[in-house]
Write a protein that holds these residues in place. Structure first.
Motif, PDB file in Angstrom:
ATOM      1  N   VAL A   1      11.380   3.913   3.863  1.00  0.00           N
ATOM      2  CA  VAL A   1      11.551   2.472   4.119  1.00  0.00           C
ATOM      3  C   VAL A   1      11.661   2.279   5.630  1.00  0.00           C
ATOM      4  O   VAL A   1      12.634   2.721   6.244  1.00  0.00           O
ATOM      5  CB  VAL A   1      12.806   1.932   3.406  1.00  0.00           C
ATOM      6  CG1 VAL A   1      12.982   0.451   3.699  1.00  0.00           C
ATOM      7  CG2 VAL A   1      12.717   2.181   1.909  1.00  0.00           C
ATOM      8  N   ILE A   2      10.692   1.620   6.217  1.00  0.00           N
ATOM      9  CA  ILE A   2      10.597   1.572   7.682  1.00  0.00           C
ATOM     10  C   ILE A   2      10.834   0.174   8.237  1.00  0.00           C
ATOM     11  O   ILE A   2      10.422  -0.132   9.350  1.00  0.00           O
ATOM     12  CB  ILE A   2       9.225   2.095   8.143  1.00  0.00           C
ATOM     13  CG1 ILE A   2       8.106   1.218   7.554  1.00  0.00           C
ATOM     14  CG2 ILE A   2       9.033   3.551   7.760  1.00  0.00           C
ATOM     15  CD1 ILE A   2       6.816   1.316   8.299  1.00  0.00           C
ATOM     16  N   THR A   3      11.511  -0.667   7.474  1.00  0.00           N
ATOM     17  CA  THR A   3      11.734  -2.045   7.891  1.00  0.00           C
ATOM     18  C   THR A   3      12.399  -2.132   9.262  1.00  0.00           C
ATOM     19  O   THR A   3      12.075  -3.005  10.072  1.00  0.00           O
ATOM     20  CB  THR A   3      12.610  -2.769   6.850  1.00  0.00           C
ATOM     21  OG1 THR A   3      12.037  -2.600   5.561  1.00  0.00           O
ATOM     22  CG2 THR A   3      12.715  -4.248   7.174  1.00  0.00           C
ATOM     23  N   ASN A   4      13.340  -1.234   9.541  1.00  0.00           N
ATOM     24  CA  ASN A   4      14.098  -1.299  10.793  1.00  0.00           C
ATOM     25  C   ASN A   4      13.507  -0.441  11.905  1.00  0.00           C
ATOM     26  O   ASN A   4      14.082  -0.345  12.981  1.00  0.00           O
ATOM     27  CB  ASN A   4      15.549  -0.851  10.538  1.00  0.00           C
ATOM     28  CG  ASN A   4      16.261  -1.779   9.578  1.00  0.00           C
ATOM     29  OD1 ASN A   4      16.076  -2.982   9.607  1.00  0.00           O
ATOM     30  ND2 ASN A   4      17.063  -1.212   8.694  1.00  0.00           N
TER      31      ASN A   4
ATOM     32  N   THR B   1       5.290   7.223   1.374  1.00  0.00           N
ATOM     33  CA  THR B   1       5.704   6.026   2.098  1.00  0.00           C
ATOM     34  C   THR B   1       5.087   4.806   1.447  1.00  0.00           C
ATOM     35  O   THR B   1       4.049   4.897   0.779  1.00  0.00           O
ATOM     36  CB  THR B   1       5.309   6.091   3.592  1.00  0.00           C
ATOM     37  OG1 THR B   1       5.902   5.005   4.300  1.00  0.00           O
ATOM     38  CG2 THR B   1       3.801   6.047   3.774  1.00  0.00           C
ATOM     39  N   SER B   2       5.735   3.669   1.650  1.00  0.00           N
ATOM     40  CA  SER B   2       5.263   2.392   1.134  1.00  0.00           C
ATOM     41  C   SER B   2       5.239   1.386   2.275  1.00  0.00           C
ATOM     42  O   SER B   2       6.160   1.342   3.090  1.00  0.00           O
ATOM     43  CB  SER B   2       6.197   1.904   0.019  1.00  0.00           C
ATOM     44  OG  SER B   2       5.743   0.678  -0.512  1.00  0.00           O
ATOM     45  N   SER B   3       4.188   0.600   2.343  1.00  0.00           N
ATOM     46  CA  SER B   3       4.083  -0.395   3.399  1.00  0.00           C
ATOM     47  C   SER B   3       5.042  -1.554   3.145  1.00  0.00           C
ATOM     48  O   SER B   3       5.598  -1.698   2.052  1.00  0.00           O
ATOM     49  CB  SER B   3       2.656  -0.940   3.477  1.00  0.00           C
ATOM     50  OG  SER B   3       2.413  -1.835   2.399  1.00  0.00           O
ATOM     51  N   GLU B   4       5.221  -2.380   4.150  1.00  0.00           N
ATOM     52  CA  GLU B   4       5.855  -3.673   3.929  1.00  0.00           C
ATOM     53  C   GLU B   4       4.939  -4.508   3.024  1.00  0.00           C
ATOM     54  O   GLU B   4       3.717  -4.345   3.047  1.00  0.00           O
ATOM     55  CB  GLU B   4       6.054  -4.392   5.266  1.00  0.00           C
ATOM     56  CG  GLU B   4       7.119  -3.765   6.145  1.00  0.00           C
ATOM     57  CD  GLU B   4       8.498  -3.879   5.514  1.00  0.00           C
ATOM     58  OE1 GLU B   4       8.972  -5.003   5.313  1.00  0.00           O
ATOM     59  OE2 GLU B   4       9.076  -2.820   5.207  1.00  0.00           O
TER      60      GLU B   4
ATOM     61  N   VAL C   1      -6.583  -3.835   6.703  1.00  0.00           N
ATOM     62  CA  VAL C   1      -6.186  -2.598   7.361  1.00  0.00           C
ATOM     63  C   VAL C   1      -4.664  -2.566   7.402  1.00  0.00           C
ATOM     64  O   VAL C   1      -4.042  -3.427   8.013  1.00  0.00           O
ATOM     65  CB  VAL C   1      -6.763  -2.477   8.779  1.00  0.00           C
ATOM     66  CG1 VAL C   1      -6.314  -1.165   9.423  1.00  0.00           C
ATOM     67  CG2 VAL C   1      -8.290  -2.553   8.741  1.00  0.00           C
ATOM     68  N   VAL C   2      -4.069  -1.599   6.724  1.00  0.00           N
ATOM     69  CA  VAL C   2      -2.626  -1.521   6.575  1.00  0.00           C
ATOM     70  C   VAL C   2      -2.110  -0.398   7.465  1.00  0.00           C
ATOM     71  O   VAL C   2      -2.366   0.781   7.216  1.00  0.00           O
ATOM     72  CB  VAL C   2      -2.230  -1.263   5.108  1.00  0.00           C
ATOM     73  CG1 VAL C   2      -0.720  -1.255   4.959  1.00  0.00           C
ATOM     74  CG2 VAL C   2      -2.858  -2.316   4.204  1.00  0.00           C
ATOM     75  N   ASP C   3      -1.411  -0.772   8.513  1.00  0.00           N
ATOM     76  CA  ASP C   3      -0.832   0.202   9.436  1.00  0.00           C
ATOM     77  C   ASP C   3       0.359   0.865   8.768  1.00  0.00           C
ATOM     78  O   ASP C   3       1.182   0.204   8.130  1.00  0.00           O
ATOM     79  CB  ASP C   3      -0.402  -0.533  10.708  1.00  0.00           C
ATOM     80  CG  ASP C   3      -0.124   0.404  11.855  1.00  0.00           C
ATOM     81  OD1 ASP C   3      -0.646   1.521  11.830  1.00  0.00           O
ATOM     82  OD2 ASP C   3       0.612   0.007  12.765  1.00  0.00           O
ATOM     83  N   ILE C   4       0.454   2.190   8.889  1.00  0.00           N
ATOM     84  CA  ILE C   4       1.563   2.929   8.299  1.00  0.00           C
ATOM     85  C   ILE C   4       2.135   3.857   9.360  1.00  0.00           C
ATOM     86  O   ILE C   4       1.492   4.128  10.369  1.00  0.00           O
ATOM     87  CB  ILE C   4       1.120   3.745   7.071  1.00  0.00           C
ATOM     88  CG1 ILE C   4       0.031   4.764   7.461  1.00  0.00           C
ATOM     89  CG2 ILE C   4       0.644   2.845   5.951  1.00  0.00           C
ATOM     90  CD1 ILE C   4      -0.322   5.708   6.356  1.00  0.00           C
ATOM     91  N   PRO C   5       3.363   4.368   9.165  1.00  0.00           N
ATOM     92  CA  PRO C   5       3.870   5.364  10.099  1.00  0.00           C
ATOM     93  C   PRO C   5       2.920   6.561  10.107  1.00  0.00           C
ATOM     94  O   PRO C   5       2.284   6.862   9.096  1.00  0.00           O
ATOM     95  CB  PRO C   5       5.226   5.761   9.522  1.00  0.00           C
ATOM     96  CG  PRO C   5       5.580   4.712   8.560  1.00  0.00           C
ATOM     97  CD  PRO C   5       4.294   4.121   8.067  1.00  0.00           C
TER      98      PRO C   5
ATOM     99  N   MET D   1       0.866  -1.174   0.000  1.00  0.00           N
ATOM    100  CA  MET D   1       0.000   0.000   0.000  1.00  0.00           C
ATOM    101  C   MET D   1       0.905   1.226   0.000  1.00  0.00           C
ATOM    102  O   MET D   1       1.728   1.388   0.913  1.00  0.00           O
ATOM    103  CB  MET D   1      -0.909   0.009   1.227  1.00  0.00           C
ATOM    104  CG  MET D   1      -1.738   1.269   1.381  1.00  0.00           C
ATOM    105  SD  MET D   1      -2.877   1.563   0.018  1.00  0.00           S
ATOM    106  CE  MET D   1      -4.111   0.312   0.347  1.00  0.00           C
ATOM    107  N   ASP D   2       0.785   2.057  -1.017  1.00  0.00           N
ATOM    108  CA  ASP D   2       1.663   3.214  -1.178  1.00  0.00           C
ATOM    109  C   ASP D   2       0.868   4.505  -1.038  1.00  0.00           C
ATOM    110  O   ASP D   2      -0.276   4.607  -1.512  1.00  0.00           O
ATOM    111  CB  ASP D   2       2.342   3.188  -2.547  1.00  0.00           C
ATOM    112  CG  ASP D   2       3.279   1.994  -2.719  1.00  0.00           C
ATOM    113  OD1 ASP D   2       3.515   1.289  -1.732  1.00  0.00           O
ATOM    114  OD2 ASP D   2       3.763   1.798  -3.841  1.00  0.00           O
ATOM    115  N   LEU D   3       1.488   5.481  -0.387  1.00  0.00           N
ATOM    116  CA  LEU D   3       0.922   6.827  -0.281  1.00  0.00           C
ATOM    117  C   LEU D   3       1.757   7.781  -1.118  1.00  0.00           C
ATOM    118  O   LEU D   3       2.987   7.762  -1.049  1.00  0.00           O
ATOM    119  CB  LEU D   3       0.924   7.313   1.168  1.00  0.00           C
ATOM    120  CG  LEU D   3      -0.092   6.733   2.137  1.00  0.00           C
ATOM    121  CD1 LEU D   3       0.110   7.356   3.514  1.00  0.00           C
ATOM    122  CD2 LEU D   3      -1.511   6.981   1.661  1.00  0.00           C
ATOM    123  N   PHE D   4       1.083   8.633  -1.901  1.00  0.00           N
ATOM    124  CA  PHE D   4       1.741   9.630  -2.735  1.00  0.00           C
ATOM    125  C   PHE D   4       1.187  11.007  -2.401  1.00  0.00           C
ATOM    126  O   PHE D   4       0.015  11.135  -2.023  1.00  0.00           O
ATOM    127  CB  PHE D   4       1.481   9.353  -4.221  1.00  0.00           C
ATOM    128  CG  PHE D   4       2.068   8.076  -4.733  1.00  0.00           C
ATOM    129  CD1 PHE D   4       3.280   8.081  -5.421  1.00  0.00           C
ATOM    130  CD2 PHE D   4       1.422   6.865  -4.552  1.00  0.00           C
ATOM    131  CE1 PHE D   4       3.824   6.903  -5.917  1.00  0.00           C
ATOM    132  CE2 PHE D   4       1.962   5.685  -5.044  1.00  0.00           C
ATOM    133  CZ  PHE D   4       3.167   5.703  -5.724  1.00  0.00           C
TER     134      PHE D   4
END
Length: 204
Positions: free
Chosen positions: A173-176, A60-63, A74-78, A49-52
């Motif tokens: 990229v929020i993997t970490n 941002t892009s989800s995992e 429901v896709v949790d994002i920062p 799920m990408d936000l532009f």
């Protein structure tokens, strides 16, 4: 209107985004995106799920996650703070066959015309313009959940959210990144008191 009039998904190995544009005219925090898939069983496969932003630049892009049939995802994002229009779209790429499909609503003539499509290197286009002719207004069953600073919880805002900490240089990229709260928060503040061992020269 929550009516699944039809649904769309990827062609095999198609690189495509499908979603909605959302009009935003005041400062708000996006906490997650939810969407509904059709009842018909296609392939279960990975998407993001990408936000532009309003200019079509990636925020941002989800995992990657699995997309299932007949489900509300429901896709949790920062917690992304925005004050202008945004696009929220599912991204299919490298999917060898067509996956479970995203519901679209055109059950009433005056439904908001918000459904969009995008291909790599191109701008978002309203799906009604993409098809042309006498096509109706389209709206995918995709919505943003937001949190606004105020006392009125009656406008669709979610009542809880999560907080993450990570290197600014890694965003989007929020993997970490680490989620700081054990349970969803209902207050508008969180004290992040554990900074032992972190590099003071970095920006988090």
């Amino acid at each position: 209107l929550e009516t699944c009039s039809f649904s769309y998904t990827n062609e095999p190995n198609e690189n495509v985004w499908l979603g909605n544009i959302f009009e935003i005219d005041e400062l708000t925090t996006i906490t997650d995106v939810e969407f509904r898939t059709d009842i018909y069983e296609n392939a279960i496969s990975l998407v993001t799920m990408d936000l532009f932003d309003a200019d079509g630049e990636l925020i941002t892009s989800s995992e990657p996650f699995l997309i299932f049939a007949d489900s509300v995802h429901v896709v949790d994002i920062p917690n992304v703070v925005v004050d202008d229009d945004v696009y929220a779209a599912i991204h299919w790429q490298d999917n060898p066959i067509s996956t479970n499909a995203l519901c679209i609503d055109f059950s009433e003539p005056d439904i908001p015309n918000t459904a969009v499509i995008k291909y790599p290197g191109q701008d978002f286009v309203l799906l009604s313009d993409f098809f042309g002719g006498e096509t109706p207004n389209f709206s995918f069953l995709v919505r943003l959940n937001t949190l606004n600073d105020g006392d009125n919880p009656s406008n669709g805002e979610v009542l809880s959210y999560n907080v993450y900490r990570g290197l600014q240089s890694e965003f989007p990229v929020i993997t970490n990144w680490t989620q700081l709260n054990d349970m969803p928060l209902t207050d508008l503040s969180l004290e992040d008191g554990n900074w032992e061992g972190f590099d003071p020269n970095e920006v988090y």
